[in-house]
Design a protein around this motif. Structure first.
Motif, short mmCIF file in Angstrom:
data_model
loop_
_atom_site.label_atom_id
_atom_site.label_comp_id
_atom_site.label_asym_id
_atom_site.label_seq_id
_atom_site.Cartn_x
_atom_site.Cartn_y
_atom_site.Cartn_z
N THR A 1 -2.47 8.37 -0.01
CA THR A 1 -3.60 8.36 -1.27
C THR A 1 -4.62 9.50 -0.90
OG1 THR A 1 -3.24 5.98 -1.12
CG2 THR A 1 -4.86 6.84 -2.55
N GLU B 1 1.61 4.26 -3.97
CA GLU B 1 2.27 3.13 -4.04
C GLU B 1 3.66 2.89 -4.85
OE1 GLU B 1 -1.03 3.35 -3.73
OE2 GLU B 1 -1.72 2.02 -2.46
N ARG C 1 -10.74 2.19 -3.94
CA ARG C 1 -9.92 2.59 -2.48
C ARG C 1 -9.75 1.17 -1.73
NH1 ARG C 1 -9.29 7.59 -0.67
NH2 ARG C 1 -7.71 6.65 0.30
N GLY C 2 -8.52 1.08 -1.00
CA GLY C 2 -8.66 -0.06 -0.15
C GLY C 2 -8.25 -1.26 -1.19
N GLY C 3 -7.81 -1.03 -2.56
CA GLY C 3 -7.82 -2.09 -3.56
C GLY C 3 -6.45 -2.73 -3.44
N SER C 4 -5.49 -2.39 -2.78
CA SER C 4 -4.30 -3.08 -2.70
C SER C 4 -4.25 -4.70 -1.90
CB SER C 4 -2.97 -2.40 -1.93
OG SER C 4 -3.53 -2.06 -0.77
N ASP C 5 -5.28 -4.94 -1.30
CA ASP C 5 -5.52 -6.33 -1.03
C ASP C 5 -5.91 -7.23 -1.89
OD1 ASP C 5 -5.28 -5.54 1.89
OD2 ASP C 5 -7.36 -5.73 2.20
N SER D 1 0.91 -1.13 0.13
CA SER D 1 -0.13 0.04 -0.09
C SER D 1 0.89 1.42 0.09
CB SER D 1 -0.74 0.00 1.23
OG SER D 1 -1.96 -0.61 1.15
N ALA D 2 0.16 2.39 -0.09
CA ALA D 2 0.95 3.64 0.22
C ALA D 2 1.11 3.81 1.46
CB ALA D 2 0.11 4.71 -0.51
N PHE E 1 -2.58 -1.85 -5.58
CA PHE E 1 -3.62 -0.90 -5.79
C PHE E 1 -4.11 -0.68 -7.59
CE2 PHE E 1 -4.97 3.95 -5.44
CZ PHE E 1 -6.28 3.70 -5.13
N1 ASP Z 1 -3.71 3.36 -1.26
C1 ASP Z 1 -4.85 2.77 -1.47
C2 ASP Z 1 -5.88 3.61 -0.73
O1 ASP Z 1 -5.72 3.98 0.10
C3 ASP Z 1 -5.13 1.29 -1.57
C4 ASP Z 1 -4.75 0.69 -0.29
O2 ASP Z 1 -4.17 1.03 0.57
O3 ASP Z 1 -5.21 -0.41 -0.41
O4 ASP Z 1 -7.17 3.19 -1.11
#
Ligand code: ASP
Ligand code: MG
Length: 455
Positions: free
Chosen positions: A42, A124, A205-209, A36-37, A191
């Motif tokens: 982000t 990222e 958003r949150g897509g690095s999982d 992730s970042a 991401f």
């Molecule tokens: N950096 C991206 C976000 O904040 C992806 C992630 O962290 O999963 O949405």
């Protein structure tokens, strides 16, 4: 080979990143890390887009805020002044690119989805370079592989892309084959991926999982580990139930359902790619890396307990649409869902009867959703209303659907606690039962349910 995802929560500042670097150097040789970042980056990147649209003069301050945030981290990661200078040089190229995108937006007075997605990936891009160079500076063999170079191919949908697995798998396997060695530590920014026509597209958003799951499934990894600053999935939210316990084993379905109702441990789409490939997901706590954490696999039945967790989300509201004979009328539901979709509103769930369609939306979307459907002409319904003071509670456990008495036990407990159930969705998932209650009763409901299922 393992694929390991490191979240922004573990990359809060220099000392946190330093701890992660130590862990990686001890345990990560020969593995692939999806990052992730750094925490909060982000958000700064995305807020910068709006600022650039409004006023060009804000761009330098956004860039310098990002620079100073990252430089503080680098200072605590790399002691050697020369190596630090070299890394700063590498990063200044990346910051220059980013700056140009912001000026582009400001100049054209337009932030296209393409541009927004491109800018959002910079967190990222930067964290992967910093972690990789920090390990190299310690004498470790490490490198950074960008999704566009590795060939993580997406369907091209901006801000909500999905990976095209067959192509990604072929590309990634070939790319990693040529660089991986038993000592090498490979970093891939999470991401995002690249569409077949060459557009950088994020997974939301949150897509690095999800990125990490795509990488794990593509190269048939031995396991997907998610490194977090928490223990794993719990029987309830520790904020509500301090004595809740860790869930050692879950099925893919249970994990997917719990991700949906707010446990915040995994992005809801993470399970999709690895489930198909039969790869286990292990949630690992970076504060206690030898602890077992939660393991997600196909079979995780426990002998006598069906319910594994009580979960909830308060980010929910109901859009009620009244019309007679809904089940006998063509197209009414599709008219409404198409209208909401074209307004950019995600429908979280739908429950219908013959006289009323109830759409569950995020609270932030409810007003706009209501206004939007009122504009449909000719109007296919008689009346509409919204309910916002509700919360969605779920009990999750594989097998609750075909085991007699679980639902009865749940609803008896809730009703004995004087809580009225406003709506129920049961039977659509093999692993979850959902219901809506008045928001004021949330704490009571979670407590009585945790009591009867776990104490
Ligand atoms: N950096 C991206 C976000 O904040 C992806 C992630 O962290 O999963 O949405
Ligand atoms: Mg995350």
């Amino acid at each position: 080979m393992k694929v390991i995802k490191i979240g922004g929560g573990c990359l809060k500042d220099g000392p946190a990143a330093g701890k992660i670097i130590k862990l990686i150097s001890k345990r990560g040789e020969g593995d692939v890390f999806v990052l992730s970042a750094f925490y909060g980056v982000t958000n700064i990147l995305i807020a910068g887009i709006q600022k650039a649209l409004e006023n060009e003069d804000t761009i330098p301050s956004v860039i310098s805020k990002l620079k100073s945030l990252h430089h503080t981290i680098i200072k605590s990661l790399i002691d050697d002044g020369n190596k630090r200078k070299q890394l700063s040089k590498d990063l200044s190229k990346i910051f220059q690119e980013l700056e140009r995108y912001y000026y582009g937006i400001s100049f054209t007075r337009e932030a296209t989805p393409r541009m927004k997605d491109m800018i959002a990936t910079y967190g990222e891009r930067i964290s992967a370079v910093i972690l990789s160079k920090s390990l190299s500076s310690m004498g470790k063999q490490s490198c950074c592989l960008l999704p566009e170079d590795a060939g993580i191919i997406t369907d091209g949908k901006f801000m909500d892309a999905s990976a095209i697995m067959s192509k990604t798998s072929k590309n990634l396997t070939a790319a990693l084959d040529s660089i991986i060695t038993p000592q090498k530590i490979v970093f891939i920014p999470g991401f995002y991926g690249i569409s077949e026509s060459g557009d950088i597209t994020t997974f939301g958003r949150g897509g690095s999982d999800y990125s990490a799951a795509v990488v794990a499934a593509s190269i048939n990894a031995e396991v997907l580990e998610i490194w977090k600053d928490t223990q794993g999935f719990m029987t309830a939210d520790p904020d509500n139930i301090p004595h809740c316990k860790l869930i050692p084993k879950l099925t893919y379905e249970e994990a997917a359902e719990l991700s949906y109702t707010g446990a915040g441990i995994l992005h809801p789409r993470t399970v999709e790619p690895v489930k198909k490939a039969g790869i286990a997901i292990a949630i690992k706590n970076t504060y206690n890396p030898d602890a077992k954490g939660s393991l997600i696999t196909k079979n995780a039945h426990t002998a006598n307990k069906i319910i594994k967790s009580v979960s909830y989300t308060a980010d929910i509201a109901v859009l009620k649409i009244y019309a007679s004979g809904i089940g006998a009328r063509f197209g009414i539901l599709s008219q409404i869902t198409e209208n909401l979709t074209s307004s950019g509103i995600n429908i979280r769930s739908v429950v219908t009867s013959q006289t009323c369609i109830s759409l569950l939306l995020s609270r932030k979307d409810i007003e706009m959703g209501h206004q939007s459907i009122k504009k449909i002409r000719p109007r296919p319904f008689e009346k509409s209303s919204i309910v916002t003071d509700v919360a969605l509670v779920s009990i999750v456990g594989e097998g609750l659907q075909n085991n007699r008495g679980v639902a009865a036990k749940c609803f008896t407990a809730v009703s004995d606690a004087n809580v009225n159930i406003e709506m129920i969705s049961f039977g659509t998932s093999t692993a979850a039962l959902y219901f809506l209650i008045h928001e004021d009763k949330l704490d009571t409901t979670i407590n009585v349910l945790h009591d009867i299922f776990f104490d």
